[in-house]
Design an enzyme around this catalytic site. Structure first.
Site, short mmCIF file in Angstrom:
data_model
loop_
_atom_site.label_atom_id
_atom_site.label_comp_id
_atom_site.label_asym_id
_atom_site.label_seq_id
_atom_site.Cartn_x
_atom_site.Cartn_y
_atom_site.Cartn_z
N LYS A 31 0.90 -1.01 0.03
CA LYS A 31 -0.12 0.16 0.25
C LYS A 31 0.83 1.33 0.16
O LYS A 31 1.67 1.36 0.91
CB LYS A 31 -0.84 -0.26 1.29
CG LYS A 31 -1.84 1.07 1.36
CD LYS A 31 -3.00 1.04 2.52
CE LYS A 31 -2.34 1.88 3.84
NZ LYS A 31 -2.62 3.26 3.57
N ASP A 58 -3.59 4.32 -2.02
CA ASP A 58 -4.59 4.86 -0.69
C ASP A 58 -4.65 6.07 -0.79
O ASP A 58 -4.07 6.62 0.26
CB ASP A 58 -4.11 4.13 0.37
CG ASP A 58 -5.22 4.03 1.48
OD1 ASP A 58 -6.53 4.57 1.30
OD2 ASP A 58 -4.87 3.98 2.79
N LYS A 60 -7.46 8.08 -0.74
CA LYS A 60 -8.68 8.45 -0.31
C LYS A 60 -9.42 9.73 -0.89
O LYS A 60 -9.53 10.58 -0.28
CB LYS A 60 -8.47 8.69 1.34
CG LYS A 60 -8.15 7.25 1.96
CD LYS A 60 -8.13 7.49 3.44
CE LYS A 60 -7.71 6.19 4.20
NZ LYS A 60 -6.35 5.92 4.11
N ASP A 63 -13.59 14.26 -4.38
CA ASP A 63 -13.58 15.70 -5.10
C ASP A 63 -14.95 15.39 -5.97
O ASP A 63 -15.46 14.86 -5.98
CB ASP A 63 -12.26 15.85 -5.78
CG ASP A 63 -11.75 17.35 -6.17
OD1 ASP A 63 -12.85 18.05 -6.30
OD2 ASP A 63 -10.74 17.44 -5.94
N THR A 114 -10.99 3.54 10.47
CA THR A 114 -10.78 2.92 11.76
C THR A 114 -10.32 3.61 12.93
O THR A 114 -10.16 3.27 14.00
CB THR A 114 -10.00 1.64 11.58
OG1 THR A 114 -8.74 1.93 10.66
CG2 THR A 114 -10.49 0.57 10.85
N ARG A 207 1.71 -0.71 11.17
CA ARG A 207 2.85 -0.77 11.85
C ARG A 207 3.23 -1.84 12.78
O ARG A 207 4.61 -2.17 13.10
CB ARG A 207 2.48 0.53 13.11
CG ARG A 207 2.84 1.91 12.36
CD ARG A 207 2.06 2.95 13.17
NE ARG A 207 0.72 3.08 13.08
CZ ARG A 207 -0.05 3.90 13.62
NH1 ARG A 207 0.15 5.06 14.53
NH2 ARG A 207 -1.24 3.95 13.20
O1 C5P Z 1 -0.08 1.23 11.20
P1 C5P Z 1 -1.46 1.09 11.02
O2 C5P Z 1 -1.96 -0.63 10.98
O3 C5P Z 1 -2.49 1.86 11.87
O4 C5P Z 1 -1.69 1.48 9.51
C1 C5P Z 1 -3.02 1.33 8.77
C2 C5P Z 1 -2.93 1.66 7.65
O5 C5P Z 1 -4.24 1.96 6.83
C3 C5P Z 1 -2.29 3.19 7.06
O6 C5P Z 1 -1.66 3.51 6.17
C4 C5P Z 1 -3.93 4.02 6.89
O7 C5P Z 1 -3.61 5.14 6.25
C5 C5P Z 1 -4.56 2.95 6.36
N1 C5P Z 1 -6.11 3.21 6.75
C6 C5P Z 1 -6.80 3.16 7.55
N2 C5P Z 1 -8.18 3.13 8.01
C7 C5P Z 1 -8.72 3.49 6.59
C8 C5P Z 1 -8.35 3.27 5.58
C9 C5P Z 1 -6.97 3.20 5.56
O8 C5P Z 1 -6.16 3.07 8.78
N3 C5P Z 1 -10.08 3.22 6.91
#
Ligand code: C5P
Length: 229
Positions: A31, A58, A60, A63, A114, A207
């Site tokens: 991603k 990603d 998002k 527009d 989330t 992470r």
């Molecule tokens: O590090 P972590 O597991 O929290 O990363 C989640 C990844 O998923 C991030 O890159 C974040 O931008 C992405 N994301 C998210 N929630 C969403 C869509 C994408 O956390 N609804």
């Protein structure tokens, strides 16, 4: 079994590509989000593609339909497999994204991030009480009606979406954490196993893999099957 996608949330292409090298054949789908894309641009997508990986861009997008159509067309020309737009942009906007992306790039409608829980969402929307699950289902309906490939949702809502919209609407679940691991800025986290059980098509590992002392072991511990799709 969901397809694992590792989030390359890094400031530079060299850090991102070092992570790809460390993960090796444990991951075939990456991603690229706003942090890396803003820093490294389309070139990093092309490099990942040339290494044989699939790319989820990603961005998002949210527009006017004409602008989103153009952006989705540009993303598809880069060879990305998945692209996000906000479902709250409305059916016409999501439809425009689907049209711009064409056959080879799937559009995912972001429902509720989330990082939101009910009080946080209520505050952002200026409403006293918000039922997160209900809003996720409503927004997924917009993406579904617009012909999107799928939606981004929390693992806790995935089961309900699968039951309502069926397998034609793929479910991508971020906010994945190992049992008892810190949630960081995420609110609606689930374990890889719970996401799989809830019917996720894809999971995003951020992470928990990229900040682990041994990312490859953390990836393998998630017990998901890498797949270039
Ligand atoms: O590090 P972590 O597991 O929290 O990363 C989640 C990844 O998923 C991030 O890159 C974040 O931008 C992405 N994301 C998210 N929630 C969403 C869509 C994408 O956390 N609804």
């Amino acid at each position: 079994m969901p397809v694992p996608i590792v989030a390359l949330d890094f400031q530079t292409a060299s850090e991102a590509l070092a992570m790809v090298e460390r993960l090796g054949d444990a991951c075939r789908f990456y991603k690229v989000g706003s942090e890396l894309f803003t820093a490294a641009g389309p070139q990093v997508v092309e490099t990942l593609r040339s290494l044989g990986s699939d790319v989820f861009l990603d961005l998002k997008l949210h527009d006017i339909p004409n602008t989103v159509l153009g952006a989705a067309r540009s993303a598809a020309q880069l060879g990305v497999r998945l692209l996000t737009v906000h479902a709250s942009g409305g059916q016409e906007m999501v439809k425009a994204a689907v049209e711009g992306a064409g056959e080879k790039c799937g559009i995912l409608g972001v429902t509720i991030l989330t990082s939101f829980d009910a009080p946080g969402l209520g505050m952002a929307w200026g409403r006293g009480k918000v039922d997160v699950r209900r809003e996720v289902i409503r927004l997924a309906g917009i993406a579904h009606m617009a012909g999107a490939h799928g939606v981004v949702c929390g693992g806790r809502e995935a089961g309900a979406l699968g039951r309502k919209y069926g397998p034609g609407l793929r479910l991508l679940v971020p906010g994945i954490r190992a049992e008892n691991a810190p949630a960081d800025d995420q609110k609606r986290t689930v374990t890889p196993a719970a996401a799989a059980k809830a019917g996720a098509t894809y999971v995003v590992l951020g992470r928990m893999v990229t900040r682990a002392a041994d990312p490859r072991s953390a990836m393998l511990a998630a017990n998901l099957k890498p797949d270039a799709g």
